[in-house]
Motif scaffolding. Structure first.
Motif, mmCIF file in Angstrom:
data_model
loop_
_atom_site.group_PDB
_atom_site.id
_atom_site.type_symbol
_atom_site.label_atom_id
_atom_site.label_comp_id
_atom_site.label_asym_id
_atom_site.label_seq_id
_atom_site.Cartn_x
_atom_site.Cartn_y
_atom_site.Cartn_z
ATOM 1 N N UNK A 132 0.824 -1.203 0.000
ATOM 2 C CA UNK A 132 0.000 0.000 0.000
ATOM 3 C C UNK A 132 0.863 1.260 0.000
ATOM 4 N N UNK A 133 1.949 1.213 0.747
ATOM 5 C CA UNK A 133 2.858 2.359 0.803
ATOM 6 C C UNK A 133 3.452 2.644 -0.571
ATOM 7 N N UNK A 134 3.940 1.598 -1.242
ATOM 8 C CA UNK A 134 4.568 1.784 -2.546
ATOM 9 C C UNK A 134 3.557 2.212 -3.599
ATOM 10 N N UNK A 135 2.353 1.670 -3.542
ATOM 11 C CA UNK A 135 1.313 2.086 -4.486
ATOM 12 C C UNK A 135 1.003 3.570 -4.297
ATOM 13 N N UNK A 195 10.047 -8.487 3.219
ATOM 14 C CA UNK A 195 10.957 -8.752 2.100
ATOM 15 C C UNK A 195 12.105 -9.610 2.598
ATOM 16 N N UNK A 196 12.660 -10.467 1.722
ATOM 17 C CA UNK A 196 13.754 -11.343 2.145
ATOM 18 C C UNK A 196 14.982 -10.556 2.584
ATOM 19 N N UNK A 197 15.785 -11.112 3.500
ATOM 20 C CA UNK A 197 17.041 -10.458 3.888
ATOM 21 C C UNK A 197 17.920 -10.219 2.660
ATOM 22 N N UNK A 198 18.586 -9.098 2.648
ATOM 23 C CA UNK A 198 19.460 -8.776 1.534
ATOM 24 C C UNK A 198 18.774 -8.079 0.373
ATOM 25 N N UNK A 199 17.459 -7.888 0.451
ATOM 26 C CA UNK A 199 16.740 -7.177 -0.612
ATOM 27 C C UNK A 199 17.282 -5.752 -0.736
ATOM 28 N N UNK A 200 17.495 -5.301 -1.951
ATOM 29 C CA UNK A 200 18.023 -3.958 -2.187
ATOM 30 C C UNK A 200 16.886 -2.939 -2.294
ATOM 31 N N UNK A 201 16.750 -2.023 -1.321
ATOM 32 C CA UNK A 201 15.732 -0.973 -1.440
ATOM 33 C C UNK A 201 15.941 -0.111 -2.676
ATOM 34 N N UNK A 202 17.190 0.133 -3.037
ATOM 35 C CA UNK A 202 17.482 0.973 -4.195
ATOM 36 C C UNK A 202 16.927 0.353 -5.467
ATOM 37 N N UNK A 203 17.144 -0.952 -5.644
ATOM 38 C CA UNK A 203 16.674 -1.602 -6.864
ATOM 39 C C UNK A 203 15.152 -1.626 -6.940
ATOM 40 N N UNK A 204 14.500 -1.865 -5.815
ATOM 41 C CA UNK A 204 13.031 -1.878 -5.816
ATOM 42 C C UNK A 204 12.481 -0.493 -6.157
ATOM 43 N N UNK A 205 13.021 0.533 -5.531
ATOM 44 C CA UNK A 205 12.515 1.885 -5.777
ATOM 45 C C UNK A 205 12.866 2.368 -7.175
ATOM 46 N N UNK A 242 6.783 -6.174 -9.105
ATOM 47 C CA UNK A 242 8.079 -5.930 -8.476
ATOM 48 C C UNK A 242 8.196 -6.644 -7.135
ATOM 49 N N UNK A 243 7.139 -6.639 -6.365
ATOM 50 C CA UNK A 243 7.185 -7.309 -5.068
ATOM 51 C C UNK A 243 7.265 -8.831 -5.225
ATOM 52 N N UNK A 244 6.566 -9.372 -6.214
ATOM 53 C CA UNK A 244 6.682 -10.820 -6.467
ATOM 54 C C UNK A 244 8.109 -11.174 -6.864
ATOM 55 N N UNK A 245 8.701 -10.354 -7.731
ATOM 56 C CA UNK A 245 10.073 -10.625 -8.174
ATOM 57 C C UNK A 245 11.057 -10.552 -7.013
ATOM 58 N N UNK A 246 10.757 -9.713 -6.010
ATOM 59 C CA UNK A 246 11.635 -9.597 -4.856
ATOM 60 C C UNK A 246 11.365 -10.651 -3.801
ATOM 61 N N UNK A 247 10.306 -11.457 -3.987
ATOM 62 C CA UNK A 247 9.975 -12.489 -3.008
ATOM 63 C C UNK A 247 9.279 -11.953 -1.786
ATOM 64 N N UNK A 248 8.432 -10.941 -1.976
ATOM 65 C CA UNK A 248 7.749 -10.323 -0.838
ATOM 66 C C UNK A 248 6.814 -11.307 -0.153
ATOM 67 N N UNK A 249 6.722 -11.181 1.166
ATOM 68 C CA UNK A 249 5.833 -12.006 1.983
ATOM 69 C C UNK A 249 4.767 -11.097 2.570
ATOM 70 N N UNK A 250 3.470 -11.359 2.317
ATOM 71 C CA UNK A 250 2.424 -10.497 2.897
ATOM 72 C C UNK A 250 2.550 -10.432 4.412
ATOM 73 N N UNK A 251 2.403 -9.257 4.971
ATOM 74 C CA UNK A 251 2.506 -9.060 6.409
ATOM 75 C C UNK A 251 1.108 -9.000 6.998
#
Length: 256
Positions: A132-135, A195-205, A242-251
């Motif tokens: 929701x934040x990213x949207x 998000x999985x450990x090691x996920x790059x915030x820069x790449x996602x944004x 983008x979140x699927x590609x990063x392996x996001x886990x619903x919170x």
């Protein structure tokens, strides 16, 4: 009898002596900031002058200089004002709608013309998901580019590269501070396990904001209305991808 044109509003704003009957103009700053974004968007840094801003805003130059010491300060204020207007119209943060850094005026101006409407989140809604934040933030950036002031925001990227010595502070206020806040939220999502450990915030944004920018930048002007209409669906699908590609886990949120 021919009447001479009304003079520019040198004293109606209340900073210079007015004498009797000259009311304070509460919209002077709004007009000056909007005129600044218009001139900058059309003519760039080299073409931005206090003279033209004053003429378009129908105010005296002295009134502008009483508020902003030079055109750098004026442009920084204008770009910040533009972003805050969109943020107040519906940017979602943890805890609800929130303006960008800086004090908001008592009566917030409406979002720029033609910006898609975004429903603000109530202040007591509590934490929101990373999605929701990213949207919300992707939508806010799209609003900036699609609004009548959007040309100024697009030109800022080019001018900041062409004149780095001039745009250091302007770039920080209009771009960097917003990116830092978004990066902090993604880092928080990694720490919380969204998000999985090691996920790059820069790449996602980069992927999300870059998609929004290119989507609008390469669209022919006569198709921009279609972009506005389809924007919510486009952003939903793009952020999900983008979140699927990063392996996001619903919170799981409280009460869900």
């Amino acid at each position: 009898m021919t009447r001479s044109p009304a003079p520019l509003d040198e004293e109606a704003d209340g900073d210079a002596p007015r004498g009797r009957g000259r009311p304070r103009d509460p919209m002077l700053e709004e007009r000056a900031l909007r005129a600044t974004t218009e001139v900058f968007g059309e003519k760039g840094w080299a073409g931005l002058t206090i003279d033209e801003v004053a003429a378009r805003a129908h105010v005296g130059k002295s009134s502008i200089y009483l508020r902003w010491k030079d055109k750098e300060t004026l442009l920084a204020a204008a770009l910040r004002h533009t972003q805050q207007a969109v943020a107040r119209a519906g940017t979602v943060t943890d805890g609800g709608a929130s303006p960008a850094d800086g004090a908001a005026p008592a009566s917030a101006p409406a979002a720029p013309d033609h910006a898609p409407a975004v429903e603000p989140t109530p202040a007591d809604a509590g934490p929101i998901t990373l999605r929701d934040y990213l949207v919300a933030h992707a939508t806010s950036r799209a609003e900036l580019y699609l609004a009548t002031t959007g040309l100024a925001m697009l030109r800022l990227y080019v001018e900041a590269r062409a004149h780095p010595e001039v745009f250091t502070d302007i770039r920080r206020e209009a771009i960097t501070d917003f990116v830092i806040e978004e990066r902090r939220r993604v880092e928080e999502a990694v720490a919380q396990g969204e998000l999985p450990p090691g996920t790059s915030p820069v790449q996602i944004l980069d992927a999300i904001e870059g998609s929004v920018l290119m989507h609008i930048l390469v669209t022919p002007p006569h198709l921009l209305d279609r972009v506005r209409t389809n924007l919510p669906e486009y952003i939903d699908q793009m952020v999900d991808a983008q979140l699927r590609a990063a392996g996001a886990v619903p919170l799981s949120l409280p009460g869900s």
